[in-house]
Design a protein around this motif. Structure first.
Motif, PDB file in Angstrom:
ATOM      1  N   GLY A 100       2.782  55.700 -50.648  1.00 33.12           N
ATOM      2  CA  GLY A 100       3.318  56.940 -50.123  1.00 33.12           C
ATOM      3  C   GLY A 100       2.405  58.092 -50.477  1.00 33.12           C
ATOM      4  N   ASP A 101       2.957  59.117 -51.129  1.00 37.05           N
ATOM      5  CA  ASP A 101       2.171  60.288 -51.513  1.00 37.05           C
ATOM      6  C   ASP A 101       1.628  60.174 -52.930  1.00 37.05           C
ATOM      7  N   ALA A 102       1.888  59.061 -53.631  1.00 33.96           N
ATOM      8  CA  ALA A 102       1.448  58.883 -55.017  1.00 33.96           C
ATOM      9  C   ALA A 102       0.124  58.139 -55.036  1.00 33.96           C
ATOM     10  N   PHE A 103      -0.837  58.674 -55.795  1.00 30.25           N
ATOM     11  CA  PHE A 103      -2.158  58.070 -55.927  1.00 30.25           C
ATOM     12  C   PHE A 103      -2.418  57.772 -57.411  1.00 30.25           C
ATOM     13  N   GLN A 104      -3.211  56.723 -57.663  1.00 30.20           N
ATOM     14  CA  GLN A 104      -3.536  56.377 -59.036  1.00 30.20           C
ATOM     15  C   GLN A 104      -4.878  55.650 -59.080  1.00 30.20           C
ATOM     16  N   SER A 105      -5.701  56.069 -60.038  1.00 30.17           N
ATOM     17  CA  SER A 105      -6.972  55.383 -60.272  1.00 30.17           C
ATOM     18  C   SER A 105      -6.698  54.076 -61.013  1.00 30.17           C
ATOM     19  N   VAL A 106      -7.351  52.978 -60.579  1.00 31.62           N
ATOM     20  CA  VAL A 106      -7.112  51.677 -61.196  1.00 31.62           C
ATOM     21  C   VAL A 106      -8.441  51.006 -61.527  1.00 31.62           C
ATOM     22  N   SER A 107      -8.364  50.058 -62.451  1.00 33.74           N
ATOM     23  CA  SER A 107      -9.484  49.169 -62.739  1.00 33.74           C
ATOM     24  C   SER A 107      -9.253  47.900 -61.937  1.00 33.74           C
ATOM     25  N   LEU A 108     -10.002  47.746 -60.861  1.00 32.28           N
ATOM     26  CA  LEU A 108      -9.767  46.657 -59.916  1.00 32.28           C
ATOM     27  C   LEU A 108     -10.611  45.440 -60.304  1.00 32.28           C
ATOM     28  N   LYS A 109      -9.967  44.288 -60.340  1.00 38.12           N
ATOM     29  CA  LYS A 109     -10.672  43.035 -60.612  1.00 38.12           C
ATOM     30  C   LYS A 109     -10.352  42.056 -59.491  1.00 38.12           C
ATOM     31  N   ALA A 110     -11.386  41.597 -58.811  1.00 37.22           N
ATOM     32  CA  ALA A 110     -11.220  40.628 -57.739  1.00 37.22           C
ATOM     33  C   ALA A 110     -11.718  39.269 -58.227  1.00 37.22           C
ATOM     34  N   VAL A 111     -10.880  38.235 -58.077  1.00 37.05           N
ATOM     35  CA  VAL A 111     -11.208  36.911 -58.595  1.00 37.05           C
ATOM     36  C   VAL A 111     -11.127  35.895 -57.465  1.00 37.05           C
ATOM     37  N   ASP A 112     -11.727  34.702 -57.722  1.00 36.99           N
ATOM     38  CA  ASP A 112     -11.738  33.669 -56.688  1.00 36.99           C
ATOM     39  C   ASP A 112     -10.746  32.567 -57.024  1.00 36.99           C
ATOM     40  N   GLY A 139      -4.080  38.162 -49.721  1.00 36.08           N
ATOM     41  CA  GLY A 139      -3.058  39.033 -49.171  1.00 36.08           C
ATOM     42  C   GLY A 139      -2.085  39.571 -50.199  1.00 36.08           C
ATOM     43  N   GLU A 140      -2.337  39.301 -51.485  1.00 38.15           N
ATOM     44  CA  GLU A 140      -1.400  39.699 -52.538  1.00 38.15           C
ATOM     45  C   GLU A 140      -2.170  40.335 -53.695  1.00 38.15           C
ATOM     46  N   VAL A 141      -1.565  41.298 -54.366  1.00 39.09           N
ATOM     47  CA  VAL A 141      -2.173  41.906 -55.556  1.00 39.09           C
ATOM     48  C   VAL A 141      -1.186  41.791 -56.718  1.00 39.09           C
ATOM     49  N   PHE A 166      -1.480  45.720 -49.178  1.00 38.17           N
ATOM     50  CA  PHE A 166      -1.216  44.401 -49.742  1.00 38.17           C
ATOM     51  C   PHE A 166       0.159  44.375 -50.403  1.00 38.17           C
ATOM     52  N   ARG A 167       0.716  43.193 -50.450  1.00 41.00           N
ATOM     53  CA  ARG A 167       2.008  42.989 -51.098  1.00 41.00           C
ATOM     54  C   ARG A 167       1.808  42.828 -52.601  1.00 41.00           C
ATOM     55  N   VAL A 168       2.671  43.483 -53.398  1.00 43.59           N
ATOM     56  CA  VAL A 168       2.647  43.317 -54.852  1.00 43.59           C
ATOM     57  C   VAL A 168       3.332  41.990 -55.159  1.00 43.59           C
ATOM     58  N   GLY A 169       2.552  41.026 -55.636  1.00 42.51           N
ATOM     59  CA  GLY A 169       3.097  39.705 -55.886  1.00 42.51           C
ATOM     60  C   GLY A 169       3.680  39.525 -57.270  1.00 42.51           C
ATOM     61  N   ALA A 170       3.145  40.242 -58.278  1.00 45.33           N
ATOM     62  CA  ALA A 170       3.618  40.044 -59.651  1.00 45.33           C
ATOM     63  C   ALA A 170       3.127  41.190 -60.523  1.00 45.33           C
ATOM     64  N   GLY A 183     -12.421  49.337 -73.126  1.00 45.26           N
ATOM     65  CA  GLY A 183     -13.377  49.308 -72.033  1.00 45.26           C
ATOM     66  C   GLY A 183     -12.913  50.064 -70.813  1.00 45.26           C
ATOM     67  N   SER A 184     -11.631  50.103 -70.544  1.00 47.86           N
ATOM     68  CA  SER A 184     -11.131  50.813 -69.373  1.00 47.86           C
ATOM     69  C   SER A 184      -9.783  51.413 -69.688  1.00 47.86           C
ATOM     70  N   PHE A 185      -9.638  52.707 -69.447  1.00 45.46           N
ATOM     71  CA  PHE A 185      -8.355  53.376 -69.644  1.00 45.46           C
ATOM     72  C   PHE A 185      -7.473  53.290 -68.401  1.00 45.46           C
ATOM     73  N   ASN A 186      -8.031  52.808 -67.286  1.00 46.09           N
ATOM     74  CA  ASN A 186      -7.251  52.725 -66.060  1.00 46.09           C
ATOM     75  C   ASN A 186      -6.410  51.459 -66.044  1.00 46.09           C
ATOM     76  N   PRO A 187      -5.221  51.497 -65.460  1.00 46.23           N
ATOM     77  CA  PRO A 187      -4.399  50.289 -65.387  1.00 46.23           C
ATOM     78  C   PRO A 187      -5.035  49.259 -64.464  1.00 46.23           C
ATOM     79  N   ARG A 188      -4.734  47.996 -64.727  1.00 47.09           N
ATOM     80  CA  ARG A 188      -5.352  46.877 -64.001  1.00 47.09           C
ATOM     81  C   ARG A 188      -4.657  46.607 -62.683  1.00 47.09           C
ATOM     82  N   LEU A 189      -5.463  46.308 -61.666  1.00 47.33           N
ATOM     83  CA  LEU A 189      -4.995  45.731 -60.410  1.00 47.33           C
ATOM     84  C   LEU A 189      -5.888  44.533 -60.117  1.00 47.33           C
ATOM     85  N   MET A 190      -5.269  43.370 -59.871  1.00 46.23           N
ATOM     86  CA  MET A 190      -6.013  42.140 -59.623  1.00 46.23           C
ATOM     87  C   MET A 190      -5.721  41.657 -58.204  1.00 46.23           C
TER      88      MET A 190
END
Length: 857
Positions: A100-112, A139-141, A166-170, A183-190
Motif C-alpha cells: 500500500g502506502d507503506a515502504f521499508q528498506s530490506v536486506s534481500l536474499k535470493a536463494v536457489d 512466486g513466494e517471499v 509476491f505472496r508472503v509465504g512465511a 552486518g545489516s540493520f535492515n530486516p530480511r526478505l528471502m
C-alpha cells in the motif's frame, strides 16, 4: 628383586603405608588439581574448537563461499563441481519493498533450489514454527518478524518487491545460515533467485553481491585451495571453513585467554607444591632406601620402587582430577552455554589424555631431580645416620622444572615465542626474587633483633617476634626456599585475581548504564540542527553527529590495491565495498592514536573550503584505523585514492587509531579533516541513550523526521550485558581452582618443614618454653614469612600483569595500590593460619619425640 611384578607389589605396599603422611597427601592434592585445572579448561576449549569447526559450514552457508559484484563464470563452476563440491547460488542486495502506502528498506536474499547446504530454517506459516531444509518456492517471499511488524503483514498477504508482487509465504524465525554481528540493520526478505528478473532490481550499476556457496569434503576443499588463492588475488572475497570460522566476541576471546592463563597458573602452582612435597617425601624415605640396599636392591631397582609409588599416586590423582575436570567444564558450559554462538559437541578424549600427560610431566619435571637423591643412598646409613646423600642442586631442580613447564606452555599456547618469553621472563624474575628475598630476610632478621627485649605490656609479643626472626635467620637457606615458594603461590593467586578484577572493570566500563541503545542514520544536512535540538532535550547521553560520505579505495600509492596490499588481503572486504568516511577536527570519543599525529585543520574561508586552501597540494591528511592499516599494509605517509561517486580524492596517512568496536558508538575506518568532504553528498549519523520511560520520544522523532532511520539496539545491548555477566561467573569459577592450587603450595611447603620445626620446638621445650610461647614463636615466624612473601608477590604480580595486559589480553597496564596491602596481609593470614594449624601437633608432642626427628631434618 629383578621381577617387575615384585617391584609393583613393593611399590603398592609402600604407598598404602604412606597414605597418611602429610607430604603424600600434598602430592596427591597437587597432582589432582593440576589434572582438574588442565582437563576442565581443555575439555571446554576443545568442545568449543570442535563445535566451531563443525558448525562453521552452517554459519558461513557452505564450506567455501565466494563473493563478488558480478555473476560467476561457467568455467569456475565446472572446476568446483569437478572437484566434488556441490554449488548453490545466492544474491544479496538492499532494496525497498512496499505494501500500500507503506515502504521499508530490506536486506534481500535470493536463494536457489539447493539452499541450504547445511542446517534448516525455522519458519512460521501462521501456525506452529516448523523446520524446513529449503528456501522460498517461486512466486513466494519469506519475511523477518521485524518486517512483518513494520508493514503489518502476515502469511498470505502480498508485498511489492521492485516491479513485482509476491505472496508472503512465511515469517522467518531463524535462518539456516544466519549472518553474525551487525552486518545489516535492515530486516530480511528471502525469495527465490529465479524471481529476481521479475522485480527489475538487477540493473546496470546496481549494488549487488553474488555469492557462490560450495559444500564438500575437506579433501575437495583442499584440492581447490590453489584456485581459491588465485581468486583472492583477483579481488574475489573467499571465505573458507578452515580459516573463516565464526569468532567469539572480544569479551569471550579475553575470557578464553584468561582461562588458559589461569589453567597454566594452576599447573605451575601444583608443580611447586609437588617439588616441595617430594623433598619431604625423599627425606622421609632415606632410611627405607638404606634398608632396601642392605637387602640387595640395586640403585636402579631402588629408583623404580619409588617411581612406581609416585606413578600409582599420579594415576589415582589423575582419575580424581579428570572427574573434577569434567564437572568443572560442565559448570563452565552451564555458565557460558547460553552465550555460545553454536551448540557444542560432547567432550572428546584428547583433553583427558592431555590432563594425564600434564600430571606425569609435572611429576617428572618438579619431582624427578629430587627423587634421584634416593639412588645415591648408601647401605651404611643404617649404622651411620649422618651419611645422607647430598640433596639435588636447587638450580638443577629449577632448570629441569622450568624446561618441563616451558614445554607445557608451548603445548597449551601453541606459540613458541610466547612460551619462551614467559619462561625466560619467569627465570629472570626468579633470580630477582632470590636476591630480593635474601635481602628481605636479612632485613627482617635485623629488625627483629633490634626489638626491645623487655617491655611492660608487650613482652610476649616482642619476644616471640625476636625469636621467630632468629629462627628464620638461623636456617637462612631453608627459609629462603620457603619464602620463594610462598611468594610464587601468592603471586599466582594475586595475579589471577588481579587480572580477573581488571577484566571485570574493563567489561563494566565498556557498557555503562548510559551506553547508546539507539542509532539515527540518514540525517540530511538540512535536518541536522533541528534533529540535534530535538535530541538535546530528550537524550542526556548521546554521541556527536558525524557526517558520512560513501567512498571506495581505488588506489594505494597510485597503484591498484590488489597490486600493493599483502596477498592474504587482496580479497579484503574493505577493498570491495564503499567505506563510510567522515571528517572531524577532534579525535572522536573511544579512539586512541597509536602512531602519527592528529591533523590540524587548515585555516580557510567557508566559501573556498579545504580544496581551495590546498590547491597546490590536493592531498588531505587522513587518520586510518590501525586494524585496517595492518591488513592492507599501510604505514604513515602512504597515499590512498578514494572514488566518491564520479569524483576522486586523495588522502595521505597522517595517523593510525585504535577503536573500541564494542562501544555501541559510531566508528569510522577513515577520518578526513574538516573541509575535505563537504562538497560531496553526505548525511549524518549519531547514537543516543533512552531509558524505558522515554521510548515515546521515538514516535515524535519518527513523525518530525520521516526520512531519518531510527534503529533500536536495546535487545542487542541486553544480550551483550548477559554475555559479560555469564563470562564473569565462569572467570570466578576458574579462580577457585587457582586459589586451591595456591593453598596446596603453602600446605606442601609447611609439611616439608615440619621435622625442623618439631626439633626446634623440642629444644625450646627442654629449656622451659610453654605451649603459649611456642605458639607465639611459630605464629610470629609464619607471619614474618607471609609478610615477606606477600611483598615479593606484589612486586612480581605488578610486573607480570603489566606484561600480560599489553602482550596478550589487549588491556592498558595500570597501577594497583590495593595489591600492596592485601597481598602481604593475605600472606600473613594464609601462611600464618595454615602454619599454626599444621603445627598444633608439634606443640603437644613430648620433647623426646620431637628431638628424635633430628635424623629427618
Amino acid at each position: 628383586m629383578n621381577d617387575p611384578t615384585r617391584l609393583l607389589r613393593l611399590s603398592w605396599r609402600g604407598l598404602k603405608r604412606d597414605l597418611r603422611a602429610g607430604d603424600v597427601r600434598a602430592l596427591f592434592v597437587a597432582l589432582a588439581l593440576a589434572v582438574a585445572a588442565s582437563t576442565m579448561i581443555g575439555f571446554f576449549l576443545d568442545r568449543l574448537d570442535r563445535g566451531l569447526t563443525r558448525q562453521a559450514g552452517q554459519l558461513l552457508g557452505g564450506d567455501v563461499v565466494l563473493e563478488q559484484s558480478r555473476p560467476f563464470a561457467a568455467d569456475l563452476r565446472e572446476t568446483l563441481e569437478a572437484a566434488g563440491l556441490a554449488l548453490s547460488d545466492q544474491v544479496d542486495m538492499v532494496s525497498m519493498v512496499s505494501r500500500g502506502d507503506a515502504f521499508q528498506s530490506v536486506s534481500l536474499k535470493a536463494v536457489d533450489d539447493v539452499y541450504p547446504h547445511y542446517g534448516v530454517s525455522h519458519i512460521s506459516r501462521g501456525g506452529e514454527v516448523e523446520e524446513v531444509a529449503a528456501g522460498p518456492p517461486r512466486g513466494e517471499v519469506w519475511v523477518a518478524p521485524r518486517l512483518a511488524m513494520l508493514l503489518d503483514v502476515e502469511a498470505g498477504d502480498r508485498l511489492r518487491v521492485g516491479s513485482g508482487e509476491f505472496r508472503v509465504g512465511a515469517v522467518i524465525e531463524r535462518e539456516a545460515d544466519p549472518s553474525a554481528g551487525f552486518g545489516s540493520f535492515n530486516p530480511r526478505l528471502m525469495m527465490h533467485v529465479d524471481d529476481l528478473p521479475a522485480t527489475g532490481l538487477v540493473q546496470e550499476g546496481s549494488r549487488i553481491e553474488y555469492e557462490l556457496l560450495a559444500a564438500g569434503t575437506a579433501q575437495a576443499v583442499e584440492q581447490v585451495a590453489p584456485l581459491l588463492e588465485r581468486l583472492r588475488g583477483e579481488g574475489v572475497e573467499v571465505r573458507d571453513v578452515r580459516q573463516d570460522r565464526p569468532r567469539l566476541g572480544s569479551a569471550l576471546e579475553r575470557a578464553d585467554r584468561y582461562l588458559s592463563l589461569a589453567g597454566l597458573a594452576a599447573v605451575l602452582l601444583a608443580g611447586v607444591a609437588v617439588a616441595m612435597a617430594t623433598r619431604r617425601y625423599v627425606e622421609r624415605h632415606l632410611d627405607t632406601a638404606a634398608l632396601l640396599r642392605c637387602f640387595g636392591a640395586s640403585q636402579r631397582e631402588l629408583v623404580w620402587i619409588f617411581v612406581l609409588q609416585l606413578l600409582w599416586l599420579a594415576l589415582a590423582a589423575s582419575l580424581l582430577g579428570a572427574v573434577l575436570g569434567l564437572v568443572g567444564q560442565a559448570a563452565l558450559l552451564a555458565l557460558l552455554g547460553a552465550v555460545m554462538p553454536i551448540e557444542l559437541p560432547p567432550p572428546g578424549i584428547l583433553p583427558l589424555g592431555m590432563g594425564v600427560f600434564t600430571a606425569l610431566a609435572v611429576l617428572a619435571g618438579f619431582a624427578g631431580p629430587t627423587l634421584l637423591r634416593l639412588r645415591r643412598v648408601s647401605a651404611l646409613k643404617v649404622l651411620r645416620r649422618e651419611l645422607d646423600p647430598l640433596p639435588a642442586s636447587a638450580w638443577w631442580v629449577v632448570i629441569v622444572a622450568a624446561g618441563v613447564f616451558g614445554g607445557l606452555l608451548w603445548l597449551y599456547s601453541g606459540d613458541i615465542a610466547l612460551a619462551m618469553g614467559l619462561l625466560f621472563g619467569g627465570l629472570a624474575a626468579l633470580l630477582v626474587l632470590w636476591g630480593l628475598g635474601s635481602a628481605l630476610l636479612a632485613l627482617l632478621a635485623r629488625l627483629c633483633a633490634r626489638l626491645p627485649r623487655q617491655t611492660a605490656s608487650h613482652d610476649g609479643l616482642w619476644r616471640a617476634l625476636r625469636l621467630g626472626g632468629q629462627q628464620l635467620a638461623r636456617r637462612r637457606t631453608a627459609s629462603l626456599g620457603q619464602l620463594l615458594a610462598f611468594a610464587t603461590a601468592l603471586f599466582a593467586m594475586g595475579m589471577i585475581a588481579l587480572v580477573r578484577g581488571d577484566l571485570l572493570d574493563t567489561w563494566q566500563a565498556q557498557l555503562p548504564e548510559d551506553t547508546p541503545n539507539h542509532f539515527a542514520i540518514n540525517i540530511q544536512p538540512a535536518e541536522r540542527d533541528d534533529f540535534e535540538s530535538a535530541l538535546a532535550g530528550a537524550a542526556e547521553s548521546r554521541s556527536a553527529l558525524y557526517p558520512m560520505v560513501r567512498g571506495r579505495i581505488t588506489a594505494i600509492q597510485g597503484q591498484p590495491p590488489s597490486e600493493v596490499v599483502p596477498e592474504a588481503s587482496r580479497g579484503d572486504n574493505a577493498l570491495r565495498r564503499e567505506l563510510n568516511l567522515t571528517w572531524s577536527d577532534e579525535l572522536p570519543t573511544g579512539n586512541r592514536l597509536v602512531a602519527g599525529e592528529w591533523f590540524t585543520p587548515p585555516s580557510t574561508s567557508a566559501a573556498k573550503g579545504w580544496l581551495g586552501a590546498v590547491a597546490a597540494d590536493p592531498v588531505a591528511p587522513i587518520s586510518v584505523e590501525s586494524g585496517l592499516a595492518e591488513r592492507l599494509g599501510l604505514t604513515l605517509g602512504d597515499t590512498l585514492t578514494f572514488t566518491i561517486g564520479s569524483e576522486t580524492l586523495q588522502g595521505r596517512v597522517a595517523s593510525l587509531r585504535d577503536l573500541d568496536w564494542d562501544s555501541f558508538r559510531p566508528n569510522f575506518y577513515v577520518i578526513f579533516p574538516p573541509g575535505a568532504l563537504e562538497a560531496f553528498g553526505h548525511s549524518y549519523i549519531t547514537a543516543f541513550h533512552l531509558d524505558d520511560g522515554e521510548r515515546g520520544i521515538l514516535r515524535g522523532l519518527t513523525r518530525d523526521f520521516p526520512a531519518v532511520t531510527l534503529l533500536d539496539v536495546e535487545s542487542i545491548l541486553s544480550r551483550v550485558r548477559e554475555v559479560l555477566d555469564q563470562v564473569t561467573r565462569a572467570v570466578e569459577l576458574v579462580l577457585v581452582f587457582v586459589l586451591l592450587a595456591g593453598v596446596s603450595v603453602l600446605y606442601a611447603a609447611l609439611v616439608a618443614s615440619l621435622p625442623v620445626r618439631a626439633h626446634e620446638a623440642g629444644l625450646l621445650r627442654v629449656f622451659g618454653a610453654g605451649d603459649r610461647l611456642l605458639s607465639r614463636i611459630q605464629g610470629a615466624e609464619f607471619a614474618l614469612l607471609g609478610l615477606a612473601s606477600g611483598l615479593l608477590a606484589a612486586v612480581l604480580a605488578e610486573l607480570a600483569a603489566a606484561g600480560i595486559y599489553m602482550a596478550w589480553l589487549d588491556l592498558a597496564p595500570r597501577w594497583h595500590p590495593a595489591l600492596w596491602a592485601w597481598l602481604p596481609l593475605g600472606g600473613v593470614l594464609l601462611v600464618g593460619g595454615i602454619g599454626q594449624w599444621l603445627s598444633r601437633g608439634l606443640r603437644r608432642r613430648a620433647p623426646a619425640a620431637s628431638l628424635g626427628l633430628l635424623g629427618e631434618t
